[in-house]
Design a protein around this motif. Structure first.
Motif, PDB file in Angstrom:
ATOM      1  N   LEU A   1       0.817  -1.218   0.000  1.00 45.50           N
ATOM      2  CA  LEU A   1       0.000   0.000   0.000  1.00 45.50           C
ATOM      3  C   LEU A   1       0.850   1.267   0.000  1.00 45.50           C
TER       4      LEU A   1
ATOM      5  N   PRO B   1      -0.419   7.129   8.249  1.00 44.64           N
ATOM      6  CA  PRO B   1      -1.569   6.330   7.820  1.00 44.64           C
ATOM      7  C   PRO B   1      -2.789   7.158   7.450  1.00 44.64           C
TER       8      PRO B   1
ATOM      9  N   ALA C   1      -2.223   8.694   3.928  1.00 45.28           N
ATOM     10  CA  ALA C   1      -2.300   7.657   2.897  1.00 45.28           C
ATOM     11  C   ALA C   1      -3.723   7.145   2.755  1.00 45.28           C
ATOM     12  N   SER C   2      -4.431   6.994   3.874  1.00 45.89           N
ATOM     13  CA  SER C   2      -5.819   6.519   3.819  1.00 45.89           C
ATOM     14  C   SER C   2      -6.703   7.528   3.095  1.00 45.89           C
TER      15      SER C   2
ATOM     16  N   TYR D   1      -6.376   6.894  -0.562  1.00 45.05           N
ATOM     17  CA  TYR D   1      -7.163   5.745  -1.013  1.00 45.05           C
ATOM     18  C   TYR D   1      -8.645   6.092  -1.066  1.00 45.05           C
TER      19      TYR D   1
ATOM     20  N   GLU E   1       1.258   0.643   6.949  1.00 45.28           N
ATOM     21  CA  GLU E   1       0.226  -0.239   6.399  1.00 45.28           C
ATOM     22  C   GLU E   1      -0.675  -0.788   7.511  1.00 45.28           C
TER      23      GLU E   1
ATOM     24  N   ILE F   1      -3.102   2.038   8.167  1.00 50.86           N
ATOM     25  CA  ILE F   1      -4.132   2.101   7.121  1.00 50.86           C
ATOM     26  C   ILE F   1      -5.177   1.018   7.362  1.00 50.86           C
TER      27      ILE F   1
ATOM     28  N   GLY G   1      -7.224  -1.085   2.916  1.00 47.98           N
ATOM     29  CA  GLY G   1      -7.134   0.288   2.457  1.00 47.98           C
ATOM     30  C   GLY G   1      -7.693   0.542   1.076  1.00 47.98           C
TER      31      GLY G   1
END
Length: 506
Positions: free
Chosen positions: A150, A386, A389-390, A393, A455, A458, A470
């Motif tokens: 991810l 996280p 990054a989330s 997504y 990760e 996430i 994710g």
């Protein structure tokens, strides 16, 4: 006894003489500096306030260090605050990074993402998160690339970062199974030594795959692509820190080895053109991608910082005229807040859309044009935790890249000395005296730990939102704080564009 007294008196006489000498030398230096300052006309402060005016320059240089350690609160610093950096530091060391007593984040701050916890979260069933499904790049190519990670290592060239930094990233990426983007500086032995998956980036100067006149060399490209570790090729049109200007590597950082890898003279500034000579429009871009893919026989995409989507819509129309096989296999979206070791302030501060605007816009354009399934989207731009990054997504990314997050993981302290070749942690300097503290073997573990922790984070967010992993996150799973203090779903702020059948797209 008399000897000791004489020795003591002699020592005191020496110290007294030394003291008088130091005072005299100090006064002499003050007089010299006073004359030099009072007679010069370049600096008005030093002219009007000789000697004392010099402290202004000293305090300015020391100010950023004192602010970081003594004055700035946990959430105040830029470009990354202490809370963000500490999360990465603890994660990369494998230490606990849980927090006590309450959040220090201002939850009413405009733009803050607030994830929507489900009434009935996804059941962990004994695990922290489920593995996401395999992501396939370029399924129609002779050598598709498959990955489950991810988070991956974004473009950082050997030159902008040091040899031990590249070695640590390469070994760490191999341990955890993520990819490493070479950046535009070419493929070095240090990228390969860890055995990791590699995304080879071709910048506007085509370092490592260029002829003597600067044009693309198919022969050298074929040699690069022949490495089993090289999984994809990325054509860099622009980057977030300086869209519209090519890469900048100061001459002090162009060593003999780096010069040989890049195919340029040593010791001179390495300045890339602001665009490819071969690419003047969308038709040229698709021709160039087809040429690279034909030589490499591997997935090929491009990286760009977006200021508008008109040209992307035109690119999609051109793809439909040629057929879906002509499309890039991926697009890396770099936000205007992207980082680099050296960039002009007007471009770094005021050019290009942020990732918060550009990522949903690119995804929606591809959906509207019926090409979302054909083209993968990679997000890049200050996504180091996280939550960030989330969000990517949720906005529609297929994968997330980070550069500065991985720099922090191997020791970067945000000293803001990247362009000077004097990085105190050895990450961005080629001075061996400063690289000693960066042990590639030890720091490779930090890289792997960082990937594992981000990760895991996430996965925690995904489960709290009621989904398995994710890549199942959607825009309805996150709200964004507005100026009036309300948190509005991203699905309302950026409604997903209705899909248009590929066959009907024009």
């Amino acid at each position: 006894m008399q000897f000791l007294q004489e020795l003591t008196m002699g020592g005191l006489d020496f110290l007294a003489t030394l003291f008088i000498f130091c005072i005299g030398a100090g006064l002499f230096a003050v007089v010299v500096l006073w004359i030099a300052d009072a007679t010069q006309s370049q600096d008005s402060i030093r002219h009007n306030y000789p000697v004392i005016g010099r402290f202004r320059t000293i305090f300015n240089r020391l100010g950023e260090f004192f602010r970081q350690y003594f004055f700035a609160l946990d959430r105040e610093e830029m470009p990354f605050n202490r809370a963000q950096r500490e999360w990465v530091y603890k994660s990369s060391k494998g230490a606990q990074n849980i927090q006590p007593f309450g959040s220090t984040l201002n939850l009413n701050l405009i733009g803050t993402p607030v994830f929507i916890n489900a009434a009935y979260p996804y059941l962990d069933a004994g695990g922290d998160h489920d593995d996401p499904p395999e992501l396939v790049f370029g399924p129609q190519t002779p050598n598709p690339y498959r990955t489950q990670r991810l988070i991956n290592i974004s473009a950082m060239s050997y030159g902008s970062i040091s040899k031990p930094a590249v070695q640590a990233l390469s070994r760490g990426a191999a341990q955890i199974g993520c990819w490493l983007n070479t950046g535009e500086g070419g493929l070095s032995p240090h990228h390969l030594e860890g055995g990791c998956d590699i995304v080879f980036q071709i910048g506007t100067a085509k370092y490592g795959v260029r002829n003597s006149d600067g044009s693309l060399s198919d022969e050298r490209l074929a040699e690069i692509a022949a490495h089993d570790q090289v999984k994809m090729i990325e054509v860099k049109l622009s980057q977030g820190a300086k869209p519209g200007k090519g890469g900048i590597l100061p001459g002090d950082k162009v060593t003999e080895e780096i010069a040989e890898i890049r195919g340029i003279p040593a010791g001179l500034d390495s300045i890339s053109p602001n665009r490819f000579e071969e690419i003047a429009d969308n038709s040229d871009l698709l021709d160039f991608i087809a040429r690279v893919r034909g030589v490499a026989n591997k997935p090929v995409g491009f990286k760009s910082c977006f200021g508008s989507y008109d040209w992307l819509e035109d690119l999609c129309d051109e793809i439909h005229r040629r057929g879906p096989d002509s499309a890039p296999d991926f697009i890396t979206v770099d936000g205007g807040e992207g980082g680099t070791g050296a960039a002009p302030m007007p471009l770094m501060d005021n050019m290009g859309l942020s990732i918060r605007q550009s990522l949903p816009g690119v995804v929606d354009t591809l959906i509207r044009k019926g090409l979302r399934d054909r083209i993968k989207v990679i997000a890049s731009g200050k996504l180091i935790t996280p939550a960030e990054a989330s969000w990517a997504y949720c906005a529609g990314a297929d994968s997330v890249n980070s550069a500065r997050g991985f720099m922090f993981s191997i020791g970067c302290i945000q000293a803001m000395r990247c362009h000077t070749n004097n990085c105190p942690t050895g990450v961005t300097t080629h001075k061996e005296s400063l690289q000693g503290g960066l042990d590639p073997e030890q720091k490779s573990k930090s890289v792997a730990n960082y990937v594992g922790r981000i990760e895991y984070g996430i996965g925690v967010i995904a489960h709290s939102c009621g989904v398995a992993h994710g890549r199942n996150l959607e825009r309805r799973h996150v709200r964004i704080v507005q100026p009036d203090g309300r948190a509005v779903p991203l699905s309302e702020i950026c409604p997903a564009a209705p899909a248009k059948p590929a066959a009907a797209a024009e």
